[in-house]
Design a protein around this motif. Structure first.
Motif, PDB file in Angstrom:
ATOM      1  N   THR A   1       0.865  -1.174   0.000  1.00  0.00           N
ATOM      2  CA  THR A   1       0.000   0.000   0.000  1.00  0.00           C
ATOM      3  C   THR A   1       0.901   1.222   0.000  1.00  0.00           C
ATOM      4  OG1 THR A   1      -1.589   1.351   1.257  1.00  0.00           O
ATOM      5  CG2 THR A   1      -0.179  -0.099   2.548  1.00  0.00           C
ATOM      6  N   THR A   2       0.404   2.325  -0.607  1.00  0.00           N
ATOM      7  CA  THR A   2       1.130   3.588  -0.512  1.00  0.00           C
ATOM      8  C   THR A   2       0.607   4.414   0.664  1.00  0.00           C
ATOM      9  OG1 THR A   2      -0.517   4.531  -1.979  1.00  0.00           O
ATOM     10  CG2 THR A   2       1.535   3.774  -3.006  1.00  0.00           C
ATOM     11  N   HIS A   3      -0.479   3.919   1.314  1.00  0.00           N
ATOM     12  CA  HIS A   3      -1.174   4.659   2.370  1.00  0.00           C
ATOM     13  C   HIS A   3      -1.790   5.951   1.820  1.00  0.00           C
ATOM     14  CE1 HIS A   3       1.758   2.365   5.031  1.00  0.00           C
ATOM     15  NE2 HIS A   3       0.584   1.991   5.461  1.00  0.00           N
ATOM     16  N   LEU A   4      -1.966   6.044   0.498  1.00  0.00           N
ATOM     17  CA  LEU A   4      -2.533   7.264  -0.077  1.00  0.00           C
ATOM     18  C   LEU A   4      -3.965   7.011  -0.563  1.00  0.00           C
ATOM     19  CD1 LEU A   4       0.604   8.595  -1.988  1.00  0.00           C
ATOM     20  CD2 LEU A   4      -0.326   9.370   0.216  1.00  0.00           C
ATOM     21  N   PHE A   5      -4.595   8.092  -1.009  1.00  0.00           N
ATOM     22  CA  PHE A   5      -6.026   8.076  -1.319  1.00  0.00           C
ATOM     23  C   PHE A   5      -6.235   8.398  -2.794  1.00  0.00           C
ATOM     24  CE2 PHE A   5      -5.006   9.213   2.924  1.00  0.00           C
ATOM     25  CZ  PHE A   5      -5.823   8.398   3.690  1.00  0.00           C
ATOM     26  N   TYR A   6      -7.078   7.610  -3.452  1.00  0.00           N
ATOM     27  CA  TYR A   6      -7.301   7.796  -4.876  1.00  0.00           C
ATOM     28  C   TYR A   6      -8.772   7.537  -5.186  1.00  0.00           C
ATOM     29  CZ  TYR A   6      -2.365   6.280  -4.605  1.00  0.00           C
ATOM     30  OH  TYR A   6      -1.047   6.109  -4.270  1.00  0.00           O
ATOM     31  N   ASN A   7      -9.258   8.160  -6.240  1.00  0.00           N
ATOM     32  CA  ASN A   7     -10.546   7.796  -6.806  1.00  0.00           C
ATOM     33  C   ASN A   7     -10.245   6.728  -7.865  1.00  0.00           C
ATOM     34  OD1 ASN A   7     -12.704   7.642  -8.706  1.00  0.00           O
ATOM     35  ND2 ASN A   7     -13.533   9.545  -7.856  1.00  0.00           N
ATOM     36  N   ASN A   8     -10.655   5.478  -7.611  1.00  0.00           N
ATOM     37  CA  ASN A   8     -10.276   4.411  -8.536  1.00  0.00           C
ATOM     38  C   ASN A   8     -11.359   4.084  -9.577  1.00  0.00           C
ATOM     39  OD1 ASN A   8     -11.875   3.080  -6.676  1.00  0.00           O
ATOM     40  ND2 ASN A   8     -10.598   1.244  -6.545  1.00  0.00           N
ATOM     41  N   ALA A   9     -12.087   5.106  -9.980  1.00  0.00           N
ATOM     42  CA  ALA A   9     -12.946   5.032 -11.175  1.00  0.00           C
ATOM     43  C   ALA A   9     -14.034   3.967 -11.106  1.00  0.00           C
ATOM     44  CB  ALA A   9     -12.076   4.830 -12.426  1.00  0.00           C
TER      45      ALA A   9
END
Ligand code: HEC
Ligand code: HEC
Length: 369
Positions: free
Chosen positions: A248-256
């Motif tokens: 994990t990158t421990h980051l936040f994304y909108n994964n579509a």
């Protein structure tokens, strides 16, 4: 008023103050001279060395032991005597890497948690953004929040302290961990956080291969290549790789996944930055076989459904994260994997299952012994 009466009253008050301050002093001395046994966390092969252990809550053998009991204790609901016992382990179960197969958690009042339960895997490496949207700064803070949460314990700290204090085993354990028998929300949170920082998963087949003790099958190896290449399935930017074995990158994304977004519990609800609309944490893929249903809302039941989604189910919106390369031209709906590639990607994901972790006796329920 009679002078001598006033004098004796003053005397009493003075005596009381003296007694009180000397007691207080004794307690402070006890804490100062208190020497719990330091616990040194082993950093597994290839893992980052920068762990997140607050200066005011170092790991100790006594603190971890206390935290383990509290993690598994129904008295933590403050309602066990009313037949409504609940512990952290009610939702966070070791057999599922401390996740829950039901998806959402159900609190003592039958209300359900907004999102699905998150597992407890290598949280000592989390930089301070816990929860699906990263709104919680530490494990200690999480413990303080879950007790009053109406969808979780729905209890009060005085009730919890009363229930824990009534169990004879605990005051000496608090003394061993923190230097006095005093039981406070902060100490409970610290002990549980210490225990949770020892929940380290580092013995999956993936780890053994990285250590040179095992080999991937051909299919698993092809799956790894798909996972870690942009032309392939393109997963590694957000979910780690052999160079980032936390997966994990421990980051936040909108994964579509969507074109319309509920912004009540996403990353945007924390940052107010429109780029975070519909974004959630790219959770670790360690033990992913065990932690379904998948996504913050549990919309996918199986890994096959997840793989089909990334292969051909992506939905474009202006909020889709740049790293979701496969939703932008020349792609569109996903990585378009053929059946063999899907099977290979899945085979690789299954190498992340750590059966040593889910059977580790040091993380198990101490009341069952
Ligand atoms: C009723 C079910 C339930 C109970 C009981 C519960 N949790 Fe959770 N826990 C959840 C859910 C749901 C989430 C995900 C919350 C979110 O981010 O939306 C979560 C998330 C967490 C996280 C964040 C993990 C991460 O990867 O960011 C921590 C830490 C945590 N819980 C600790 C605890 C502790 C400690 C206890 C006991 C004091 C506890 N939980 C009790 C349901 C529960
Ligand atoms: C742009 C970043 C990004 C990329 C690229 C990406 N993911 Fe994800 N992934 C996420 C995010 C963010 C979530 C959580 C979304 C949510 O809960 O709504 C997630 C969730 C998941 C989950 C469910 C996790 C859980 O605990 O429920 C799985 C499994 C998964 N991804 C696998 C993959 C695979 C396999 C690939 C490559 C085909 C991939 N991801 C590519 C960001 C990404």
């Amino acid at each position: 008023m009679n002078i001598s009466f006033v004098k004796s009253k003053i005397g009493l008050v003075l005596a009381f103050i003296f007694l009180f301050t000397s007691c207080k002093k004794k307690e402070e001395e006890d804490i100062e001279t208190h020497n719990p046994t330091p616990y040194s966390l082993e950093i597994p092969h290839g893992f980052p060395t920068n762990v997140n252990i607050p200066d005011d809550n170092p790991l100790t053998v006594e603190g971890i032991k206390l935290g383990r009991y509290l993690f598994y204790d129904d008295r933590m609901s403050g309602k066990a005597d009313q037949g409504m016992g609940m512990s952290c382990s009610s939702c966070h179960q070791q057999a599922y890497a401390f996740d829950n197969p039901a998806g959402q958690g159900t609190g003592t009042t039958s209300l359900k948690t907004k999102n699905t339960v998150l597992p407890h895997i290598n949280l000592v490496w989390n930089p301070g953004t816990y929860g699906w949207n990263g709104s919680v700064a530490s494990i200690e803070e999480d413990v303080l929040l879950v007790i009053p949460d109406p969808t979780e314990f729905a209890s009060t700290w005085p009730d919890v302290i009363a229930a824990i204090s009534a169990e004879a085993m605990y005051p000496p354990m608090f003394e061993a961990a923190f230097g006095s028998k005093e039981i406070t929300p902060e100490r409970i949170a610290k002990a549980i956080a210490q225990f949770m920082r020892t929940m380290v998963s580092q013995d999956s087949k993936f780890d053994r291969v990285l250590r040179g003790d095992d080999n991937f099958t051909e299919s698993e190896r092809r799956g790894l290549v798909l996972f870690t290449t942009e032309e392939g399935a393109d997963c590694f930017h957000c979910h780690g790789a052999p160079g980032n074995p936390l997966m994990t990158t421990h980051l936040f994304y909108n994964n579509a996944k969507d074109t319309i977004f509920d912004t009540s519990s996403d990353r945007y609800s924390v940052t107010n930055n429109p780029r975070d609309i519909g974004a959630y944490k790219a959770t670790t893929l360690r033990n992913i076989e065990l932690t379904g249903p998948y996504m913050h809302d549990g919309r996918f039941q199986t890994l096959d459904e997840v793989i089909n989604f990334y292969s051909e189910g992506l939905l474009y919106s202006e909020y889709a994260h740049q790293l979701m390369h496969k939703v932008f031209p020349p792609y569109g709906n996903g990585a378009m994997l053929n059946p063999q590639e899907k099977a290979d990607l899945k085979a690789f994901l299954l190498t992340l299952t750590d059966t040593v972790f889910i059977n580790n006796p040091e993380l198990s329920d101490p009341f069952q012994k």
